[in-house]
Structure formats: C-alpha cells, structure tokens
Design an enzyme around this catalytic site. Structure first.
Site, PDB file in Angstrom:
ATOM      1  N   SER A 256       0.842  -1.190   0.000  1.00 28.71           N
ATOM      2  CA  SER A 256       0.000   0.000   0.000  1.00 28.71           C
ATOM      3  C   SER A 256       0.882   1.246   0.000  1.00 28.71           C
ATOM      4  CB  SER A 256      -0.907   0.004   1.231  1.00 28.71           C
ATOM      5  OG  SER A 256      -0.176   0.420   2.362  1.00 28.71           O
ATOM      6  N   LYS A 257       0.373   2.283  -0.667  1.00 27.25           N
ATOM      7  CA  LYS A 257       1.124   3.535  -0.777  1.00 27.25           C
ATOM      8  C   LYS A 257       1.317   4.173   0.593  1.00 27.25           C
ATOM      9  CE  LYS A 257      -1.683   4.997  -4.183  1.00 27.25           C
ATOM     10  NZ  LYS A 257      -2.267   6.021  -5.041  1.00 27.25           N
ATOM     11  N   ARG A 258       0.411   3.843   1.507  1.00 28.26           N
ATOM     12  CA  ARG A 258       0.498   4.429   2.843  1.00 28.26           C
ATOM     13  C   ARG A 258       1.696   3.846   3.598  1.00 28.26           C
ATOM     14  NH1 ARG A 258      -2.202   2.989   7.096  1.00 28.26           N
ATOM     15  NH2 ARG A 258      -3.324   1.423   5.879  1.00 28.26           N
TER      16      ARG A 258
END
Ligand code: GLU
Length: 506
Positions: A256-258
């Site tokens: 995930s980009k997070r």
C-alpha cells in the site's frame, strides 16, 4: 474466444486518485505483452468517475511514468483512437442509455435511501451478526411517492442493480483457473451525482472499446460476478478475465502507498532505478525466469524476451513479496550493461537535479563526465548513488569539503603520507598520457607506480594506510572511485592542490 493468433485488445484502467500505484505498471506490462504477442492493441483508459478522490495531477504522473517505462499505449489520452474519449468523465452520455435500459427491464431500480439510513442498516446487521449483509432492498419496487413516506429518504436517488437469485458466481480465469466469488448485494451502478460507478462504467467501456482480455489484480475477483451479470443483462459478450497475483509486502499484504514508499510508481524513477530494470523486476514478480537450453535459469531478460514467451498460463497464481534487494541487483546489472556514453546520458539529468552539473554542461564537462562514469559504474546500484561520487570531480579545488568521518579517520601518519605523496607526484611532469614513453607522464599507471614506490616501498606502509589520506584529499570522502584513475581525471594541478590543502589543514 481469442487465442494467441487473433489480435487481442487489452487495457489498463487506472483511477487518478493520487500517486500512481506500481501495480498499474505491473498490469500494463502484462497487457502490452499479450497485445504484442497477438498483434493486438493496448489501450489506456482513465477511470475518473470517483470525483471525491480525484486528483488533478495524478493522470499526468501516470502517463509520464508509463512512457518512462516504454509502456506506450496504442489508444488512450493524448494519442486518441477510434473508441475515444478515453476518460470516463468525458463519456457520461455513453453510460446513460444503458442505465435507462436496465431500469426499463427491471434489472435495476432507483434507491432513495439516505447515507444515514444505510449506515444504520449496516450497524444493525453487524450487531445482530445477521447472515444477511448488504442493501436490504427497502426501495425495490417502490415509486418515489411511496418511498418518501418512509424514514431515511433522500430526494436524489442512486440506481442499484438487482442481483438475481441465480446469479452466476464463477468463471474460467486465464490465470487462476476456475474461480468464483461470493454473492454480491444490490450494487449501486449510477451515483446521485449522475456519474456511473466503477462497475457499470468498466463493463460498458470494456465492451464499447472491444476489450477481449481484462488483466487486473486479484483484489477485483469479488467484483467479477457483478461484471459478468452486467455483461449478460446488457447482451454483451464478456471478455476473458486474467486476475494477476498481488504485489505483496513482507507481511504478505498487498503493498500500500500508505505503508511502502515503493508502492508509488514515481518512487522508482526518483530513486534512480532504470526503467528496464523495473520492468524485468516486475515481470519476475509474476512470471518465471527464462530457462536456458542447458537447464539453467536466467533472471535478467529484456522486455522483448518477456513478450516473446508470454503466456497467461505461466503467470504465478500466488503473489510474490516485493524484494527490493533483487531490484537493486538487477539495476546494478543493467547499469553495467550500458555503454559509457549511454550511462553518462542517463546520469546527466540526475546530476543536474543534484546541482553537480549545470543544465547545459560544456563539452569539457561532458568529456570529464564520461571519464568519471566509467570509473564509478562498477559502484553504482542506483543512479542516485552517482552525485556523491561525481561531485568531487566538478567541485573547484578550494571549495572541496572534507567529510567529518573522513577527517576523523586520518591516522597519525597522515601528514607524513601526504608530504611523501606530494613529493612523489611533483616528480611526474604535467603532461597527459605517457608521451615520453618512459613511465613519467600523468597516467593512472605512472601515478600508482610513483605513489607505491614512495609510500609502500620506501616508507614501508600498508597500501590501505598509505592511500587513505590521499583518497580523502582528492575526494573529500572516505570512499571514492579508484584513486589513481581519479587523480588522472582531475589532472596534476588539481591533484596536487588538493593534497597540499589537506596537508595544510592538519
Ligand atoms: N479503475 C480500476 C483501478 O483503479 C480498474 C480495475 C480494472 O482493471 O477493472 O484499478
């Protein structure tokens, strides 16, 4: 059904909702592979119907990144094509008649339930641990007048797809084989703002754009029965589906980009990975290495080699963990496979960005860059490693900073070493190359011979001790490109100036 001999049409359909995800490039490369293999077309479609999450610069970043990777699209934004426009927000008129047709046939219905009512319904379902989840069909079969009288009404309805009891839940997936997903609830297909949802738009557009194979991540498996139902209700032939394994983090969760910076596609370019290394790496995430005639495996292959042997049936069903060490290794291999000129050309923008070189370097600077490039290539893992190694060659002698750790590492005999080194090099005349043919000209070999004789042989020092202070003097750092070659590139005057400057500062 398409096979490898009929031209296939594939698309990647990213949503511009932030930094582009690396998964988009991953899908796109498998799309391109199959399109090329069948002499077909690769389409790029922008799925921008989620207006709440839309981000204006996202599309440009995405187009730019795909082009950087060489994953050019045959049809799509900026290039056009026979089925345009290729942005869903520009296709609202295309979806409307299909929604009307579904409403007219009773396959879809309007729903006036407010957000609060739906939230409350979900809460009750959860707290009662009801086996029934999803929309409770309160609005099904009602007119607006009937519905108005009940609580939780909002005047701007959505349109929901009525999922029939006998909905088909399975399909033959090109990668996963026979696959099925849970029964969905009555999905929203048209939102209150008049925009279609993903489910409707993706089906209508894949049909209208003649897509024959849908390649997408396994996170969309649960959506596929909804799409198959829409294909059936609208009387369209369904494409083949190929659900790709997920790119996983070390906890085997979808990256995930997070949590992981490398989930962002732009990260790889910023970090100085070569596009060919990233493509090779992404291919290996879902595809086996090449097996050579002698049975050995080869992990490094070009995109063309990947395309030539591409088959959906060979894609790995299980996801693989993103191994950045493998990517670093591949990147180093690709860097070293480039010619000195090509590598210098790739380094140039990175060095300009880092302020090491001006935007329009002189011929002399470019010549020096080529020489330095050959010297540092064996040490590069990523292009961003270059500025630190290259900078000393473009810094005026009097401005060369000496790093604290390098100064701290100078031993007690640094002064004596520098004195002897200066004397030895002063003995070499200031002529480039060995023009006398007597081992005196300013060449790496003669520099080395002069320094070894003075420091190792006469002073009896170990090479490491002998050359450390010299290295620090010319580069300002503890580690530097090969010393004698560096001195050669810098020239006699700069080399001696730097040695004297460090000596004077002790
Ligand atoms: N717009 C979807 C996404 O952002 C596309 C999914 C699909 O390929 O069907 O991933």
């Amino acid at each position: 059904m398409s096979n490898a001999s009929s031209p296939a049409r594939l698309r990647v359909a990213p949503s511009p909702t932030g930094d582009p995800h690396v998964g988009t490039a991953y899908m796109a490369m498998f799309d391109v592979a199959y399109a090329r293999r069948t002499g077909g077309r690769f389409v790029l479609r922008i799925e921008d119907t989620d207006r709440a999450r839309f981000q204006a610069d996202s599309e440009a970043q995405l187009l730019d990144s795909l082009r950087w990777l060489g994953l050019d699209w045959d049809e799509g934004p900026e290039v056009g094509g026979p089925y345009g426009p290729y942005r869903q927000s520009e296709r609202l008129d295309t979806y409307r008649p299909y929604v009307e047709a579904l409403l007219d046939s009773g396959a879809a219905y309007r729903c006036w339930c407010s957000g609060e009512r739906l939230a409350q319904m979900r809460e009750e379902q959860q707290s009662s641990k009801s086996s029934v989840t999803g929309y409770d069909r309160l609005c099904l079969g009602m007119t607006q007048q009937e519905r108005e009288k009940l609580p939780g009404f909002t005047p701007t309805p959505v349109v929901r797809l009525r999922i029939p009891d006998d909905v088909e839940l399975g399909w033959d997936d090109l990668i996963m084989g026979r696959t099925s997903a849970p029964r969905p609830d009555d999905q929203v297909i048209l939102k209150a703002d008049g925009f279609p949802t993903y489910h409707l738009a993706v089906v209508v557009d894949d049909h209208e754009m003649g897509i024959t194979h849908v390649v997408r991540g396994q996170e969309w498996v649960s959506s596929t029965p909804k799409h198959l139902l829409l294909y059936k209700l609208l009387g369209f032939e369904a494409p083949r589906f190929a659900h790709m394994p997920l790119l996983l983090d070390e906890n085997r969760k979808k990256i995930s980009k997070r949590k992981s910076p490398w989930a962002k596609l732009t990260w790889f370019r910023e970090q100085g990975y070569l596009p060919e290394a990233l493509l090779n790496f992404l291919a290996l995430q879902g595809y086996p290495p090449i097996v050579e005639a002698d049975g050995t495996e080869r992990e490094m292959f070009t995109f063309d080699e990947f395309v030539d042997r591409f088959e959906f049936s060979r894609v790995d069903k299980a996801g693989s963990v993103f191994n950045l060490k493998k990517l670093d290794w591949l990147n180093g291999q690709y860097i070293r496979s480039l010619s000195r000129e090509e590598l210098a050309a790739r380094l140039l923008p990175v060095l300009v960005d880092a302020g090491v070189l001006p935007p329009r370097p002189s011929l002399g600077e470019l010549g020096r860059l080529k020489a330095v490039t050959a010297l540092i290539a064996p040490r590069l893992v990523k292009l961003v490693d270059a500025p630190a190694l290259v900078r000393p060659f473009f810094t005026p002698d009097e401005e060369l900073p000496i790093a604290d750790d390098a100064r701290a590492a100078l031993g007690d005999d640094a002064a004596a070493v520098l004195d002897a080194g200066i004397e030895a090099l002063e003995g070499l005349p200031d002529v480039e190359g060995d023009i006398f043919g007597d081992g005196r000209g300013w060449t790496p070999e003669n520099i080395e011979a002069a320094l070894r004789s003075a420091l190792v042989e006469k002073m009896g020092l170990k090479p490491k001790v002998a050359f450390g202070p010299l290295r620090t003097a010319v580069s300002g750092a503890k580690v530097s490109p090969p010393l004698f070659e560096s001195m050669d590139i810098l020239g006699r005057h700069s080399t001696l100036t730097r040695l004297r400057a460090l000596r004077a500062s002790l």
